[in-house]
Write a protein that holds these residues in place. Structure first.
Motif, PDB file in Angstrom:
ATOM      1  N   GLN A  35      27.243 -25.979 -37.548  1.00  0.00           N
ATOM      2  CA  GLN A  35      27.065 -25.462 -38.893  1.00  0.00           C
ATOM      3  C   GLN A  35      28.366 -24.900 -39.443  1.00  0.00           C
ATOM      4  OE1 GLN A  35      23.756 -25.659 -40.395  1.00  0.00           O
ATOM      5  NE2 GLN A  35      25.195 -25.578 -42.103  1.00  0.00           N
ATOM      6  N   GLY A  36      29.196 -24.333 -38.569  1.00  0.00           N
ATOM      7  CA  GLY A  36      30.505 -23.866 -39.029  1.00  0.00           C
ATOM      8  C   GLY A  36      31.366 -24.996 -39.559  1.00  0.00           C
ATOM      9  N   THR A  37      31.313 -26.149 -38.871  1.00  0.00           N
ATOM     10  CA  THR A  37      32.053 -27.315 -39.350  1.00  0.00           C
ATOM     11  C   THR A  37      31.498 -27.808 -40.680  1.00  0.00           C
ATOM     12  OG1 THR A  37      32.471 -27.951 -37.049  1.00  0.00           O
ATOM     13  CG2 THR A  37      32.826 -29.630 -38.738  1.00  0.00           C
ATOM     14  N   VAL A  38      30.166 -27.801 -40.810  1.00  0.00           N
ATOM     15  CA  VAL A  38      29.547 -28.206 -42.072  1.00  0.00           C
ATOM     16  C   VAL A  38      29.984 -27.276 -43.205  1.00  0.00           C
ATOM     17  CG1 VAL A  38      27.357 -28.436 -43.309  1.00  0.00           C
ATOM     18  CG2 VAL A  38      27.567 -29.296 -40.980  1.00  0.00           C
ATOM     19  N   CYS A  39      29.975 -25.970 -42.947  1.00  0.00           N
ATOM     20  CA  CYS A  39      30.403 -24.998 -43.970  1.00  0.00           C
ATOM     21  C   CYS A  39      31.844 -25.247 -44.386  1.00  0.00           C
ATOM     22  CB  CYS A  39      30.255 -23.572 -43.441  1.00  0.00           C
ATOM     23  SG  CYS A  39      28.548 -23.013 -43.215  1.00  0.00           S
ATOM     24  N   LEU A  40      32.711 -25.505 -43.422  1.00  0.00           N
ATOM     25  CA  LEU A  40      34.126 -25.735 -43.725  1.00  0.00           C
ATOM     26  C   LEU A  40      34.309 -27.012 -44.550  1.00  0.00           C
ATOM     27  CD1 LEU A  40      37.063 -24.860 -43.302  1.00  0.00           C
ATOM     28  CD2 LEU A  40      37.074 -26.189 -41.191  1.00  0.00           C
ATOM     29  N   ILE A  41      33.625 -28.075 -44.153  1.00  0.00           N
ATOM     30  CA  ILE A  41      33.760 -29.345 -44.876  1.00  0.00           C
ATOM     31  C   ILE A  41      33.223 -29.225 -46.298  1.00  0.00           C
ATOM     32  CG2 ILE A  41      32.966 -31.736 -44.955  1.00  0.00           C
ATOM     33  CD1 ILE A  41      33.019 -31.733 -41.897  1.00  0.00           C
ATOM     34  N   LEU A  42      32.020 -28.649 -46.434  1.00  0.00           N
ATOM     35  CA  LEU A  42      31.430 -28.532 -47.770  1.00  0.00           C
ATOM     36  C   LEU A  42      32.211 -27.558 -48.640  1.00  0.00           C
ATOM     37  CD1 LEU A  42      27.564 -28.594 -47.171  1.00  0.00           C
ATOM     38  CD2 LEU A  42      29.008 -30.362 -48.166  1.00  0.00           C
ATOM     39  N   GLY A  43      32.657 -26.440 -48.060  1.00  0.00           N
ATOM     40  CA  GLY A  43      33.451 -25.494 -48.835  1.00  0.00           C
ATOM     41  C   GLY A  43      34.720 -26.133 -49.369  1.00  0.00           C
ATOM     42  N   THR A  44      35.378 -26.922 -48.514  1.00  0.00           N
ATOM     43  CA  THR A  44      36.584 -27.627 -48.954  1.00  0.00           C
ATOM     44  C   THR A  44      36.256 -28.651 -50.036  1.00  0.00           C
ATOM     45  OG1 THR A  44      37.543 -27.354 -46.740  1.00  0.00           O
ATOM     46  CG2 THR A  44      38.531 -29.014 -48.186  1.00  0.00           C
ATOM     47  N   PHE A  45      35.157 -29.403 -49.835  1.00  0.00           N
ATOM     48  CA  PHE A  45      34.762 -30.414 -50.823  1.00  0.00           C
ATOM     49  C   PHE A  45      34.443 -29.772 -52.172  1.00  0.00           C
ATOM     50  CE2 PHE A  45      31.122 -32.523 -52.905  1.00  0.00           C
ATOM     51  CZ  PHE A  45      31.729 -33.713 -53.266  1.00  0.00           C
ATOM     52  N   TYR A  46      33.642 -28.707 -52.154  1.00  0.00           N
ATOM     53  CA  TYR A  46      33.286 -28.038 -53.410  1.00  0.00           C
ATOM     54  C   TYR A  46      34.525 -27.474 -54.102  1.00  0.00           C
ATOM     55  CZ  TYR A  46      28.340 -28.179 -52.038  1.00  0.00           C
ATOM     56  OH  TYR A  46      27.081 -28.584 -51.684  1.00  0.00           O
ATOM     57  N   ALA A  47      35.384 -26.787 -53.341  1.00  0.00           N
ATOM     58  CA  ALA A  47      36.556 -26.159 -53.939  1.00  0.00           C
ATOM     59  C   ALA A  47      37.497 -27.203 -54.536  1.00  0.00           C
ATOM     60  CB  ALA A  47      37.284 -25.311 -52.893  1.00  0.00           C
ATOM     61  N   VAL A  48      37.784 -28.254 -53.776  1.00  0.00           N
ATOM     62  CA  VAL A  48      38.696 -29.289 -54.271  1.00  0.00           C
ATOM     63  C   VAL A  48      38.086 -30.006 -55.475  1.00  0.00           C
ATOM     64  CG1 VAL A  48      39.818 -31.473 -53.701  1.00  0.00           C
ATOM     65  CG2 VAL A  48      39.824 -29.604 -52.041  1.00  0.00           C
ATOM     66  N   GLY A  49      36.782 -30.342 -55.375  1.00  0.00           N
ATOM     67  CA  GLY A  49      36.130 -31.037 -56.488  1.00  0.00           C
ATOM     68  C   GLY A  49      36.115 -30.213 -57.766  1.00  0.00           C
ATOM     69  N   LEU A  50      35.798 -28.916 -57.633  1.00  0.00           N
ATOM     70  CA  LEU A  50      35.744 -28.059 -58.821  1.00  0.00           C
ATOM     71  C   LEU A  50      37.126 -27.859 -59.426  1.00  0.00           C
ATOM     72  CD1 LEU A  50      33.172 -25.373 -57.585  1.00  0.00           C
ATOM     73  CD2 LEU A  50      32.771 -27.242 -59.197  1.00  0.00           C
ATOM     74  N   MET A  51      38.149 -27.772 -58.581  1.00  0.00           N
ATOM     75  CA  MET A  51      39.499 -27.616 -59.121  1.00  0.00           C
ATOM     76  C   MET A  51      39.980 -28.907 -59.784  1.00  0.00           C
ATOM     77  SD  MET A  51      41.581 -25.118 -56.485  1.00  0.00           S
ATOM     78  CE  MET A  51      41.387 -26.192 -55.072  1.00  0.00           C
ATOM     79  N   LEU A  52      39.554 -30.054 -59.257  1.00  0.00           N
ATOM     80  CA  LEU A  52      39.968 -31.321 -59.855  1.00  0.00           C
ATOM     81  C   LEU A  52      39.383 -31.515 -61.251  1.00  0.00           C
ATOM     82  CD1 LEU A  52      39.834 -33.806 -56.826  1.00  0.00           C
ATOM     83  CD2 LEU A  52      41.858 -32.890 -57.989  1.00  0.00           C
ATOM     84  N   VAL A  53      38.171 -31.000 -61.489  1.00  0.00           N
ATOM     85  CA  VAL A  53      37.597 -31.115 -62.833  1.00  0.00           C
ATOM     86  C   VAL A  53      38.136 -30.032 -63.758  1.00  0.00           C
ATOM     87  CG1 VAL A  53      35.503 -32.187 -61.952  1.00  0.00           C
ATOM     88  CG2 VAL A  53      35.553 -29.708 -62.319  1.00  0.00           C
ATOM     89  N   GLY A  54      38.975 -29.139 -63.222  1.00  0.00           N
ATOM     90  CA  GLY A  54      39.617 -28.127 -64.046  1.00  0.00           C
ATOM     91  C   GLY A  54      38.826 -26.850 -64.227  1.00  0.00           C
ATOM     92  N   LEU A  55      37.837 -26.581 -63.364  1.00  0.00           N
ATOM     93  CA  LEU A  55      37.035 -25.372 -63.513  1.00  0.00           C
ATOM     94  C   LEU A  55      37.833 -24.153 -63.066  1.00  0.00           C
ATOM     95  CD1 LEU A  55      34.179 -24.207 -64.163  1.00  0.00           C
ATOM     96  CD2 LEU A  55      33.711 -24.386 -61.713  1.00  0.00           C
ATOM     97  N   LYS A  56      37.930 -23.163 -63.942  1.00  0.00           N
ATOM     98  CA  LYS A  56      38.550 -21.899 -63.547  1.00  0.00           C
ATOM     99  C   LYS A  56      37.722 -21.254 -62.437  1.00  0.00           C
ATOM    100  CE  LYS A  56      40.389 -20.859 -68.160  1.00  0.00           C
ATOM    101  NZ  LYS A  56      40.337 -19.902 -69.305  1.00  0.00           N
ATOM    102  N   PHE A  57      38.349 -20.594 -61.526  1.00  0.00           N
ATOM    103  CA  PHE A  57      37.673 -19.938 -60.405  1.00  0.00           C
ATOM    104  C   PHE A  57      36.934 -20.952 -59.526  1.00  0.00           C
ATOM    105  CE2 PHE A  57      37.053 -17.184 -64.254  1.00  0.00           C
ATOM    106  CZ  PHE A  57      38.181 -16.395 -64.046  1.00  0.00           C
ATOM    107  N   GLY A  58      37.336 -22.227 -59.578  1.00  0.00           N
ATOM    108  CA  GLY A  58      36.685 -23.247 -58.768  1.00  0.00           C
ATOM    109  C   GLY A  58      36.851 -23.004 -57.279  1.00  0.00           C
ATOM    110  N   LEU A  59      38.011 -22.478 -56.876  1.00  0.00           N
ATOM    111  CA  LEU A  59      38.250 -22.199 -55.460  1.00  0.00           C
ATOM    112  C   LEU A  59      37.298 -21.122 -54.963  1.00  0.00           C
ATOM    113  CD1 LEU A  59      39.941 -22.729 -52.937  1.00  0.00           C
ATOM    114  CD2 LEU A  59      41.575 -21.016 -53.752  1.00  0.00           C
ATOM    115  N   VAL A  60      37.097 -20.076 -55.765  1.00  0.00           N
ATOM    116  CA  VAL A  60      36.181 -18.995 -55.366  1.00  0.00           C
ATOM    117  C   VAL A  60      34.752 -19.511 -55.278  1.00  0.00           C
ATOM    118  CG1 VAL A  60      35.225 -16.759 -56.031  1.00  0.00           C
ATOM    119  CG2 VAL A  60      37.659 -17.215 -56.343  1.00  0.00           C
ATOM    120  N   ALA A  61      34.324 -20.251 -56.291  1.00  0.00           N
ATOM    121  CA  ALA A  61      32.961 -20.779 -56.291  1.00  0.00           C
ATOM    122  C   ALA A  61      32.730 -21.718 -55.107  1.00  0.00           C
ATOM    123  CB  ALA A  61      32.684 -21.504 -57.603  1.00  0.00           C
ATOM    124  N   GLY A  62      33.709 -22.573 -54.802  1.00  0.00           N
ATOM    125  CA  GLY A  62      33.573 -23.466 -53.659  1.00  0.00           C
ATOM    126  C   GLY A  62      33.542 -22.718 -52.337  1.00  0.00           C
TER     127      GLY A  62
END
Length: 361
Positions: A206-233
């Protein structure tokens, strides 16, 4: 001759009380050791794999330490400053976000939000509370993280202790096995194996899943230009260990921020929602089945209770030991239930009844 069950329960009860007392009295002192044991436990399979490839245990430990040091330096230089800055900006922007929400609701539902309405006053108070309490929390965390003692503890003690624990992990496990009471050693080994299987599935998987999903969410949100995307991810990834909670909290936060930032540009709002939809699909169909497995043995409600109880009683150290203790108690509880099902207390008179014959049928 084995000790009576009553005496064994007394001794094990005393050991449990001593463990909890030490955890309560020495929480801050044993924090680096608990962190180091957790890290060494997670990295032990990597060291075993490197050993199977021909490296000695010390060489495998050195390789893991060097790779971890490089990753830590890169994270500290590239990710942590941005994460702290976005978290601080998000807290400071909370009142403006609340005001924008008020203006939106006022334009759409003017009757609900006149100047004297309770809802408008409540929203204003929420924004002020988030800014004040969030600012205090971040300031306290930063002040704590920047203290000399904590820096030494995290940057020096934890890596050093982890290195020695990882190097001697198999030897320590063998020494602990020698201390097991001989009459109960097979049962204890079986229970320990079940606990290790549960922890391996949950913490490592589950730790690996959290790390992978957190990275995916953060990178995806920053790519679409969302402010605070890193925090939300990061928030979504950190809460992923509780089923659906990470996606729900992170999704609501991200879509809410997207509504304020991209109002009228619906393609970007849909893109933010699509990121979490893809993340949930990947988690449910690829990551969790392959990394965690179908039977972890830790119910989300039991896990939340353990984290809350141990965190309240023993602070941050309690939260670190909550998952292992919850896993151990869960395995012991299942073992006790199996024993109960085989006992005369559960089966009653049929426990001593002869098997039915053809005449009885």
């Amino acid at each position: 001759m084995a000790l009576p069950v009553r005496d064994q329960m007394r001794y094990w009860g005393i050991a449990a009380v001593v463990f909890l007392a030490l955890l309560w009295l020495m929480g801050d002192v044993i924090l680096p050791f608990v962190l180091s044991m957790a890290v060494a436990y997670m990295l032990d399979p990597v060291a075993d794999r490197l050993e199977s490839w021909g490296l000695s245990r010390i060489a495998a430990t050195i390789v893991i330490t060097l790779v971890a040091a490089v990753l830590f330096v890169l994270t500290a230089l590239l990710v942590i400053p941005t994460l702290v800055k976005q978290a601080t900006d998000l807290v400071n922007t909370a009142p403006d976000l609340i005001n924008n929400l008020q203006n939106f609701l006022t334009a759409k539902f003017p009757v609900l939000l006149d100047e004297s309405s309770q809802l408008r006053q409540t929203l204003a108070q929420i924004g002020e509370t988030i800014q004040s309490k969030g600012g205090e929390l971040l300031s306290g965390a930063l002040a704590s993280a920047m203290s000399l003692f904590n820096v030494v503890m995290l940057l020096v003690l934890v890596p050093v202790i982890t290195f020695y624990l990882l190097m001697d992990w198999d030897r320590m496990v063998a020494e602990v096995d020698k201390l097991l009471p001989r009459d109960h050693a097979p049962v204890i080994r079986r229970l320990a194996s079940d606990i290790d299987r549960t922890l391996a599935s949950f913490i490592r998987g589950q730790g690996t899943v959290c790390l992978i999903l957190g990275t995916f969410y953060a990178v995806g949100l920053m790519l679409v230009g969302l402010k605070f995307g890193l925090v939300a991810g990061a928030i979504a990834g950190a809460l992923t260990f509780i089923p659906y909670v990470g996606a729900i909290v992170g999704g609501i936060l991200s879509i809410g921020l997207a509504l304020f930032q991209f109002w009228g540009e619906w393609q970007w709002i849909i893109a933010v929602a699509a990121i979490f939809a893809v993340g949930q699909f990947v988690e449910g169909n690829i990551l969790t089945p392959n990394l965690v497995g179908s039977s972890v043995g830790l119910h989300p409600v039991w896990l939340i209770f353990a984290l809350s109880a141990f965190g309240t009683l023993f602070g941050f150290v309690g939260m670190l030991v909550a998952v292992p203790v919850a896993a151990a108690l869960g395995v012991v509880a299942r073992f006790a239930i199996d024993q109960y099902h085989d006992s005369r207390l559960y089966r009653g008179l049929e426990a001593n009844a002869p098997p039915p014959t053809d005449d009885d049928l």
